[in-house]
Design a protein around this motif. Structure first.
Motif, PDB file in Angstrom:
ATOM      1  N   MET A 114     -47.847  87.616  -4.721  1.00 22.58           N
ATOM      2  CA  MET A 114     -48.565  88.761  -4.173  1.00 22.58           C
ATOM      3  C   MET A 114     -49.894  88.320  -3.573  1.00 22.58           C
ATOM      4  SD  MET A 114     -49.379  92.393  -6.051  1.00 22.58           S
ATOM      5  CE  MET A 114     -50.129  91.624  -7.483  1.00 22.58           C
ATOM      6  N   GLY A 115     -50.532  87.350  -4.213  1.00 25.35           N
ATOM      7  CA  GLY A 115     -51.781  86.785  -3.719  1.00 25.35           C
ATOM      8  C   GLY A 115     -51.803  85.298  -3.972  1.00 25.35           C
ATOM      9  N   ALA A 116     -52.729  84.604  -3.333  1.00 26.91           N
ATOM     10  CA  ALA A 116     -52.793  83.143  -3.449  1.00 26.91           C
ATOM     11  C   ALA A 116     -54.230  82.679  -3.620  1.00 26.91           C
ATOM     12  CB  ALA A 116     -52.151  82.480  -2.233  1.00 26.91           C
ATOM     13  N   SER A 117     -54.600  82.379  -4.863  1.00 28.77           N
ATOM     14  CA  SER A 117     -55.894  81.760  -5.129  1.00 28.77           C
ATOM     15  C   SER A 117     -55.817  80.276  -4.779  1.00 28.77           C
ATOM     16  CB  SER A 117     -56.262  81.947  -6.602  1.00 28.77           C
ATOM     17  OG  SER A 117     -56.431  83.312  -6.918  1.00 28.77           O
ATOM     18  N   THR A 118     -56.970  79.626  -4.709  1.00 27.44           N
ATOM     19  CA  THR A 118     -56.933  78.237  -4.252  1.00 27.44           C
ATOM     20  C   THR A 118     -58.199  77.469  -4.616  1.00 27.44           C
ATOM     21  OG1 THR A 118     -56.440  76.842  -2.324  1.00 27.44           O
ATOM     22  CG2 THR A 118     -57.978  78.664  -2.000  1.00 27.44           C
ATOM     23  N   ASP A 119     -58.076  76.146  -4.617  1.00 27.43           N
ATOM     24  CA  ASP A 119     -59.238  75.269  -4.669  1.00 27.43           C
ATOM     25  C   ASP A 119     -59.450  74.577  -3.313  1.00 27.43           C
ATOM     26  OD1 ASP A 119     -57.182  73.379  -4.604  1.00 27.43           O
ATOM     27  OD2 ASP A 119     -57.352  72.904  -6.737  1.00 27.43           O
ATOM     28  N   SER A 120     -58.711  75.024  -2.306  1.00 25.41           N
ATOM     29  CA  SER A 120     -58.785  74.458  -0.964  1.00 25.41           C
ATOM     30  C   SER A 120     -59.950  75.049  -0.170  1.00 25.41           C
ATOM     31  CB  SER A 120     -57.482  74.726  -0.209  1.00 25.41           C
ATOM     32  OG  SER A 120     -57.595  74.407   1.161  1.00 25.41           O
ATOM     33  N   GLU A 121     -60.400  74.311   0.826  1.00 29.32           N
ATOM     34  CA  GLU A 121     -61.451  74.789   1.737  1.00 29.32           C
ATOM     35  C   GLU A 121     -60.881  75.243   3.079  1.00 29.32           C
ATOM     36  OE1 GLU A 121     -64.625  75.154   1.024  1.00 29.32           O
ATOM     37  OE2 GLU A 121     -64.412  74.370  -1.015  1.00 29.32           O
ATOM     38  N   PRO A 134     -56.302  86.105   0.282  1.00 32.17           N
ATOM     39  CA  PRO A 134     -55.046  86.065   1.033  1.00 32.17           C
ATOM     40  C   PRO A 134     -53.911  86.708   0.231  1.00 32.17           C
ATOM     41  CG  PRO A 134     -56.087  83.897   0.921  1.00 32.17           C
ATOM     42  CD  PRO A 134     -56.744  84.757  -0.096  1.00 32.17           C
ATOM     43  N   ILE A 135     -53.228  87.652   0.842  1.00 31.18           N
ATOM     44  CA  ILE A 135     -52.134  88.355   0.173  1.00 31.18           C
ATOM     45  C   ILE A 135     -50.878  88.350   1.043  1.00 31.18           C
ATOM     46  CG2 ILE A 135     -53.676  89.831  -1.159  1.00 31.18           C
ATOM     47  CD1 ILE A 135     -53.117  92.071   0.871  1.00 31.18           C
ATOM     48  N   MET A 187     -48.667  74.482  -3.735  1.00 32.60           N
ATOM     49  CA  MET A 187     -49.623  73.809  -2.857  1.00 32.60           C
ATOM     50  C   MET A 187     -49.712  74.354  -1.424  1.00 32.60           C
ATOM     51  SD  MET A 187     -49.082  69.833  -4.064  1.00 32.60           S
ATOM     52  CE  MET A 187     -50.730  69.336  -3.534  1.00 32.60           C
ATOM     53  N   GLU A 188     -48.990  75.426  -1.098  1.00 36.57           N
ATOM     54  CA  GLU A 188     -48.926  75.821   0.311  1.00 36.57           C
ATOM     55  C   GLU A 188     -49.245  77.275   0.639  1.00 36.57           C
ATOM     56  OE1 GLU A 188     -46.803  72.259  -0.524  1.00 36.57           O
ATOM     57  OE2 GLU A 188     -46.070  74.224  -1.150  1.00 36.57           O
ATOM     58  N   THR A 189     -49.095  78.185  -0.300  1.00 34.31           N
ATOM     59  CA  THR A 189     -49.103  79.613   0.030  1.00 34.31           C
ATOM     60  C   THR A 189     -50.425  80.092   0.611  1.00 34.31           C
ATOM     61  OG1 THR A 189     -47.416  80.078  -1.622  1.00 34.31           O
ATOM     62  CG2 THR A 189     -48.777  81.928  -0.911  1.00 34.31           C
ATOM     63  N   ASN A 190     -51.535  79.626   0.074  1.00 33.15           N
ATOM     64  CA  ASN A 190     -52.829  80.068   0.569  1.00 33.15           C
ATOM     65  C   ASN A 190     -52.991  79.808   2.060  1.00 33.15           C
ATOM     66  OD1 ASN A 190     -55.960  79.318   1.059  1.00 33.15           O
ATOM     67  ND2 ASN A 190     -55.809  80.900  -0.519  1.00 33.15           N
ATOM     68  N   GLY A 191     -52.623  78.604   2.503  1.00 29.79           N
ATOM     69  CA  GLY A 191     -52.715  78.271   3.916  1.00 29.79           C
ATOM     70  C   GLY A 191     -51.805  79.122   4.772  1.00 29.79           C
ATOM     71  N   LEU A 192     -50.588  79.368   4.284  1.00 31.24           N
ATOM     72  CA  LEU A 192     -49.642  80.207   5.013  1.00 31.24           C
ATOM     73  C   LEU A 192     -50.179  81.624   5.159  1.00 31.24           C
ATOM     74  CD1 LEU A 192     -46.884  80.910   6.254  1.00 31.24           C
ATOM     75  CD2 LEU A 192     -46.024  81.249   3.917  1.00 31.24           C
ATOM     76  N   TYR A 193     -50.671  82.203   4.068  1.00 32.88           N
ATOM     77  CA  TYR A 193     -51.163  83.580   4.109  1.00 32.88           C
ATOM     78  C   TYR A 193     -52.399  83.702   4.992  1.00 32.88           C
ATOM     79  CZ  TYR A 193     -48.011  85.072   0.301  1.00 32.88           C
ATOM     80  OH  TYR A 193     -46.912  85.392  -0.468  1.00 32.88           O
ATOM     81  N   LEU A 194     -53.249  82.698   4.978  1.00 30.32           N
ATOM     82  CA  LEU A 194     -54.432  82.739   5.844  1.00 30.32           C
ATOM     83  C   LEU A 194     -54.041  82.700   7.314  1.00 30.32           C
ATOM     84  CD1 LEU A 194     -56.844  80.395   3.874  1.00 30.32           C
ATOM     85  CD2 LEU A 194     -57.235  82.817   4.373  1.00 30.32           C
ATOM     86  N   ASN A 202     -46.419  88.530   9.508  1.00 27.72           N
ATOM     87  CA  ASN A 202     -45.999  88.735   8.125  1.00 27.72           C
ATOM     88  C   ASN A 202     -45.683  87.424   7.422  1.00 27.72           C
ATOM     89  OD1 ASN A 202     -45.972  91.647   8.472  1.00 27.72           O
ATOM     90  ND2 ASN A 202     -44.081  91.342   9.640  1.00 27.72           N
ATOM     91  N   ALA A 203     -46.082  87.329   6.152  1.00 24.46           N
ATOM     92  CA  ALA A 203     -45.772  86.134   5.373  1.00 24.46           C
ATOM     93  C   ALA A 203     -45.518  86.507   3.919  1.00 24.46           C
ATOM     94  CB  ALA A 203     -46.906  85.120   5.458  1.00 24.46           C
TER      95      ALA A 203
END
Length: 239
Positions: A114-121, A134-135, A187-194, A202-203
């Motif tokens: 549903m959402g993607a938290s991250t330590d990525s920049e 990002p959701i 390792m990928e969802t945050n980037g995809l949702y952004l 849609n993602a």
């Protein structure tokens, strides 16, 4: 239906093969081949640059594509951006594996991110004046949950961790994310949702629990490549 596309990028070279408006995105390119061989008809390959295999075919009469993305936000960021901005893809569905970190989760359970938290920049490039969450696309999420329920699959919906770090020197990191209710690590969802949010498309990420990080349980590499068929069928049904 999308007609043959003569466009190309340094990473995707269709040579005139079509790319559908809906693309399934496994990390492993061999999983993309398995899906094409197992579920699709009238299959054509649209990419093999760098071994990142991509295929377009039909599932129950609807055109759909499937393509590997590799591991990590940088790789997902490249392929999802090009699919969206160069090839006109409107629906991007990541299908991957994850490591569970909650006690009520088991191997082979389904996770809908549903959402993607991250330590990525990765988000910094968008110069957002605050913290962006990002959701997923609610339309895709709702449909996926309905299909999972109809199949009576154990399914978890919530926040996941998209980490840049696979081997973390901070032994306390996972515990801190767990305390915040994070379901699993990938390792990928945050980037995809952004990328999807920035482009207005849609993602959704659908994952199978391949290992339980805290219980030291895991599936084999072969199982990760071919045995996660429930996740694949959910994605294809909503495609």
């Amino acid at each position: 239906m999308q007609e043959g596309n003569i466009k190309e990028t340094p990473h995707i070279k269709p040579n005139g093969a079509p790319i559908a408006e809906t693309v399934l995105l496994p990390g492993d390119p061999l999983r993309a081949k398995f899906i094409a061989d197992t579920f699709l008809t009238e299959v054509v390959m649209f990419n093999e640059v760098r071994g990142m295999l991509g295929f377009t075919g039909y599932y129950q009469g609807k055109q759909v594509s499937v393509m590997g993305t590799g591991m990590g936000t940088p790789s997902m960021g490249i392929y999802s951006w090009e699919l969206i901005h160069v090839f006109g893809v409107k629906n991007l569905i990541r299908i991957g594996s994850c490591g569970a970190i909650q006690d009520n989760m088991n191997l082979y359970d389904i996770v809908l991110a549903m959402g993607a938290s991250t330590d990525s920049e990765y988000v910094r490039q968008f110069h957002i004046p605050g913290h962006f969450a990002p959701i997923a696309s609610y339309d895709l999420l709702e449909k996926a949950k309905k299909v999972a329920d109809e199949k009576q699959l154990p399914t978890h919906v919530g926040n996941v961790l998209s980490s840049d770090v696979f081997y973390n020197a901070d032994e306390n990191a996972i515990g801190k994310w767990r305390e915040m209710g994070i379901l699993c690590a990938e390792m990928e969802t945050n980037g995809l949702y952004l990328n999807a949010a920035a482009a207005g498309v849609n993602a959704l990420t659908i994952m199978t629990v391949s290992d339980h990080i805290l219980r030291n349980e895991q599936t084999t590499q072969e199982e990760r490549q071919t045995a996660f068929t429930n996740m694949m069928e959910i994605a294809l049904t909503i495609a």
